[in-house]
Design an enzyme around this catalytic site. Structure first.
Site, PDB file in Angstrom:
ATOM      1  CB  CYS A 137      -1.535   6.753  -4.757  1.00  0.00           C
ATOM      2  SG  CYS A 137       0.025   6.511  -5.641  1.00  0.00           S
ATOM      3  CG  HIS A 182       3.071  -2.380  -0.422  1.00  0.00           C
ATOM      4  ND1 HIS A 182       3.450  -2.416  -1.745  1.00  0.00           N
ATOM      5  CD2 HIS A 182       2.490  -3.573  -0.157  1.00  0.00           C
ATOM      6  CE1 HIS A 182       3.095  -3.586  -2.266  1.00  0.00           C
ATOM      7  NE2 HIS A 182       2.520  -4.317  -1.325  1.00  0.00           N
TER       8      HIS A 182
HETATM    9 ZN    ZN Z   1       0.871   4.377  -5.533  1.00  0.00          ZN
END
Ligand code: ZN
Length: 353
Positions: free
Chosen positions: A73, A169
Site C-alpha cells: 500500500c 501485485h
Molecule cells: Zn496493500
C-alpha cells in the site's frame, strides 16, 4: 505515461508509472533499512539438465501481514511501506527477498493498483493498459542487464497459489538462463521447422485453434483459446494474432485492445465456478523469447518465438483444488479431469453480457 525512477533506503530501485504526465514523485524512503543481504545460488541438476535457485534468505520474508501493515500500500503518515509516496498508479520495485539476485538474475514486484482490496479484474482499462506499459518497459530495461537471459512477467493470485501478500501485485523474474519450459518450446519449434519445410509451429497451432471448437474469446488483435492438451482444469492461452517475440513487439492496435480482452478473461475466470464462490486462484504467465543466443536450437532465432500469455487455475471445481501429486510431481505427467472442450464451453457461457 510518465516514468519516475528512484531508490529505496537500502539502495533497491523503485519506478513509478503514472497515467498523468504532470505527476511529481519526490517522496523519500524514511525507513531505517539494512542493506539487502541476498545469497541466491543457482545449482544445476546434472541428471535433469535444469537449474534450481537456492535462496535461504527468503525464509524471513513477510508472510500474510495484516492489511494495515501491507508493504504494497502507499505510505500514509508514520505507516511507511515499500512505496514512499502517499499514492501511485502502478509501481515496480526490486524485491527485498529475491529468489534471483546479482549474477543470478533479478526479481521485481509490480503493484497493479494502490487499492488494497481490488484485484486485477477490477482495474479500469486505462490502468490495465498502464500495467502492460510497465511490463513492456521492464522487459526492455532488464534485457540490457548482462546477467539476464530471459524476462518472465507473471501474477500469482490467491492464497491457494501461495500468495503471501493480499495486495494486488505481480512479479517479474529476470533469469540468468533460458528456462526449461522455453527451452522445450524452442526444441519443438526447431524440430517442426525442419520437418515441415520451414513452417512455424506457433502459427500452425494458433491457426488450428482459431478454426476449432476451443476458442474462448476473439478480438481484432488477440485470440484466446483452451489448448488441445490443456494441463490444468481451466487453462487459456492468449496470443496476439500477429506473431511477435516479446511485449516490445506489440503494435499500437494490439496494445490498445489488450486491456479489454484480458480483463474480460479474468472476469470470466472469477465466474467459472458459479456465483458466490471465492475468487478463482490463478497464475497468469507471459511467455517471451529469450534475449540470449539460442544455442542448441539450429535454424531458430528469437523472431520465431510467439509472445503469449498462459492463464490457468488450480481449482478443479467449487471447493476442490488440483494438486500436483505423484504423476505430475514425480513424473511430469499431468492428469486433467476437465476436458478442454468442456472448459472452453464453460468459459464462453460466463461471458460478460
Ligand atoms: Zn496493500
Amino acid at each position: 505515461m510518465k516514468k519516475t525512477s528512484t531508490r529505496l533506503a537500502d539502495g533497491r530501485e523503485l519506478i513509478y508509472y503514472d497515467l498523468r504526465d504532470d505527476v511529481v514523485r519526490e517522496a523519500v524512503d524514511r525507513r531505517p533499512l539494512d542493506p539487502v543481504a541476498t545469497a541466491s545460488e543457482i545449482r544445476r541438476d546434472r541428471l535433469l539438465g535444469d537449474s534450481v535457485a537456492i535462496a535461504s534468505h527468503r525464509q524471513g520474508r513477510t508472510y500474510h501481514p495484516p492489511a494495515d501493515e501491507c508493504p504494497l500500500c502507499p505510505s500514509a503518515g508514520d505507516r511507511l511501506s515499500e512505496i514512499p509516496d502517499s499514492s501511485y498508479d502502478v509501481v515496480v520495485f526490486e524485491n527485498r527477498f529475491p529468489s534471483l539476485a546479482g549474477d543470478a538474475g533479478r526479481c521485481e514486484v509490480v503493484c497493479f493498483t494502490p487499492d488494497h482490496a481490488a484485484s486485477f479484474a477490477d482495474l479500469t482499462p486505462e490502468q490495465a493498459g498502464l500495467v502492460l506499459e510497465a511490463w513492456t518497459d521492464r522487459t526492455a530495461e532488464l534485457s540490457h542487464l548482462p546477467s539476464v537471459a530471459q524476462v518472465f512477467c507473471f501474477e500469482n493470485r490467491g492464497a491457494e497459489i501461495g500468495v503471501t501478500l493480499g495486495h494486488p501485485h505481480g512479479q517479474i523474474y529476470a533469469y540468468p538462463f533460458v528456462t526449461p519450459r522455453t527451452d522445450l518450446m524452442l526444441r519443438s519449434l526447431a524440430a517442426f521447422k525442419e520437418t515441415s519445410g520451414g513452417r512455424n509451429l506457433f502459427d500452425d497451432i494458433v491457426a488450428e485453434e482459431h478454426a476449432g471448437e476451443r476458442v474462448v474469446l476473439e478480438g481484432e488483435h488477440w485470440l484466446a483459446f483452451v489448448p488441445h492438451a490443456a494441463h490444468w482444469p481451466y487453462e487459456v492461452h492468449l496470443y496476439p494474432k500477429r506473431r511477435v517475440p516479446d511485449l516490445l513487439g506489440l503494435d499500437e492496435g494490439a496494445r490498445a485492445e489488450f486491456p479489454r480482452v484480458y480483463l474480460e478473461l479474468l472476469r470470466r475466470f472469477d465466474r467459472v465456478f458459479g456465483e458466490g464462490q471465492p475468487p478463482t486462484p490463478y497464475i497468469a504467465a507471459w511467455h517471451q523469447a529469450p534475449f540470449t543466443a539460442l544455442e542448441g536450437h539450429a535454424g531458430i532465432n528469437r523472431d520465431d518465438f510467439a509472445l503469449h500469455l498462459e492463464l490457468f487455475t488450480i481449482r478443479r471445481t467449487s471447493g476442490k483444488l488440483k494438486f500436483l501429486a505423484g504423476s505430475e510431481s514425480g513424473m511430469s505427467v499431468f492428469i486433467n479431469d476437465v476436458p478442454p472442450e468442456a472448459a472452453a464451453e464453460r468459459l464462453r457461457e460466463v461471458a460478460s453480457s
